[in-house]
Design an enzyme around this catalytic site. Structure first.
Site, PDB file in Angstrom:
ATOM      1  N   LYS A  14     -58.444  32.929  11.886  1.00  0.00           N
ATOM      2  CA  LYS A  14     -57.003  32.634  11.910  1.00  0.00           C
ATOM      3  C   LYS A  14     -56.173  33.874  11.616  1.00  0.00           C
ATOM      4  CE  LYS A  14     -56.865  27.714  11.497  1.00  0.00           C
ATOM      5  NZ  LYS A  14     -56.699  26.544  10.628  1.00  0.00           N
ATOM      6  N   HIS A  40     -59.148  31.092  17.349  1.00  0.00           N
ATOM      7  CA  HIS A  40     -59.575  31.498  16.008  1.00  0.00           C
ATOM      8  C   HIS A  40     -61.089  31.411  15.842  1.00  0.00           C
ATOM      9  CE1 HIS A  40     -59.711  27.181  14.886  1.00  0.00           C
ATOM     10  NE2 HIS A  40     -60.391  27.562  13.828  1.00  0.00           N
ATOM     11  N   HIS A  84     -65.315  23.058  15.566  1.00  0.00           N
ATOM     12  CA  HIS A  84     -64.297  22.257  16.246  1.00  0.00           C
ATOM     13  C   HIS A  84     -64.854  21.468  17.418  1.00  0.00           C
ATOM     14  CE1 HIS A  84     -60.663  23.268  14.037  1.00  0.00           C
ATOM     15  NE2 HIS A  84     -61.091  24.522  13.968  1.00  0.00           N
ATOM     16  N   ASP A 119     -63.507  19.965   6.984  1.00  0.00           N
ATOM     17  CA  ASP A 119     -62.318  20.738   7.374  1.00  0.00           C
ATOM     18  C   ASP A 119     -61.142  19.799   7.648  1.00  0.00           C
ATOM     19  OD1 ASP A 119     -60.812  22.932   8.141  1.00  0.00           O
ATOM     20  OD2 ASP A 119     -61.517  22.876  10.222  1.00  0.00           O
TER      21      ASP A 119
HETATM   22 FE   LIG Z   1     -60.171  24.969   8.470  1.00  0.00          FE
HETATM   23 FE   LIG Z   2     -60.952  25.999  12.287  1.00  0.00          FE
END
Ligand SMILES: [Fe+2]
Ligand SMILES: [Fe+2]
Length: 348
Positions: free
Chosen positions: A212, A237, A262, A290
């Site tokens: 990030k 990211h 993700h 997360d």
């Molecule tokens: Fe995160």
């Molecule tokens: Fe992430």
């Protein structure tokens, strides 16, 4: 002084052999039976045993393994009757290093004794060396392991410095990585995974969002939903994080989890769109931890959800974003956390 034990049921032979060997400078003891020999071996040590095969009671062949048990370095020469090839083979395989035919020629005896003692010295030396090598190898291995571990720790703490720098800039990200690390570790424990996997997840949790650092701040903190272009940018990211962490080859496994944190259970995630068990379990755990932490932390555009409300909120995504098993573990861990928290509150 080299000590020799003579074992023979015939006294004349015992005495003759002792006389000869003493004259050659050896210290000699005698035994008239196998039992007596073992008793003597119990209380003192010898370099060599000369042992008759045919004796009343315990035979020489039976004495050999017993004597070996008491002293693995004891050299053994057997005294056999003439033309008894079968016995000769038997005593050699029982652990004697040589045999002599009776009646014993003294010159032969001297040679056999010399050979047996030399062989014994060589064997002991070899064992000592083997031992030394084993110790050295164990020592070096432990040293290497320590070096590897400290390299790993150093790698992780360097990467953490990046995380800290990034979180320092962003009020809403502060502490996120640490909390995700803790929760992911607890989920792994809850799922009964090996301690090494739990530790890999704690590392992955701390480092999962390092990428990030390459995302525009305005987008990270944007209230409301992202445009398609902005979302494409945020997705980067993962790639940026992997590029930053790539040199840290000591943490291969955590990098795998980060790469796929993700991905969605139904295949709708990124970067590869993996589905189900094709997504590494560690990544599925990281994803749940997360998302849970994001929901329960304050953002520029919304207040944090209470833990139980977040659990409810995530429920609709079980089987879509989340592995059902991981979600169940999350429910158990969070329920326990809440119970523990209210217990400490009540005790105050
Ligand atoms: Fe995160
Ligand atoms: Fe992430």
């Amino acid at each position: 002084m080299t000590r020799i034990l003579i074992v023979d049921d015939e006294e004349t032979i015992r005495l003759a052999l002792r006389k000869f060997l003493r004259s050659r400078g050896y210290e000699v003891e005698i035994a008239g039976s196998g039992d007596q020999a073992l008793e003597i071996l119990d209380s003192s040590s010898f370099s060599l045993m000369l042992c008759d095969v045919r004796m009343p009671g315990m035979t020489g062949v039976q004495v050999v393994p017993q004597a070996r048990l008491r002293d693995q370095d004891l050299a053994i020469i057997m005294l056999t009757a003439v033309n008894d090839a079968a016995t000769a083979t038997e005593v050699l395989s029982a652990g004697a290093s040589d045999y002599l035919m009776k009646p014993v020629e003294l010159a032969d005896l001297q040679q056999a004794v010399d050979r047996a003692l030399q062989k014994r010295t060589a064997l002991m030396e070899k064992r000592r060396l083997d031992e030394l090598i084993r110790e050295e190898v164990a020592l070096r291995t432990a040293e290497l392991e320590r070096e590897k571990e400290s390299l790993r720790l150093m790698s992780v703490s360097i990467a953490e410095t990046l995380i800290n720098a990034m979180e320092a800039k962003d009020l809403y990200l502060r502490g996120h990585s640490q909390r995700v690390a803790e929760l992911a570790g607890q989920l792994a424990e809850e799922l009964g995974l090996d301690e090494s996997v739990c530790e890999d997840l704690r590392v992955a949790g701390r480092l999962h969002d390092v990428g990030k650092i390459g995302i525009r701040e305005a987008i990270l903190n944007k209230p409301g939903s992202l445009t398609a272009e902005e979302f494409q940018h945020v997705k980067q990211h993962v790639r940026i994080g992997l590029e930053i962490l790539e040199p840290l080859f000591h943490i291969r496994q955590p990098l795998k989890y980060i790469e796929h944190h993700h991905e969605h259970w139904d295949g709708a995630g990124y970067p590869l769109g993996l589905a189900g068990e094709a997504i590494p379990l560690g990544a599925r755990i990281l994803c749940a931890a997360d998302t849970f932490d994001a929901l329960t932390s304050k953002r520029a555009y919304r207040d944090p959800l209470e833990p139980m409300a977040a659990i409810q909120h995530l429920k609709v995504d079980v089987g879509k974003q989340f592995d059902p098993c991981v979600y169940d573990a999350l429910v158990r861990v969070i329920t326990r956390r809440i119970a523990a928290k209210s217990a400490t509150r009540d005790s105050r």
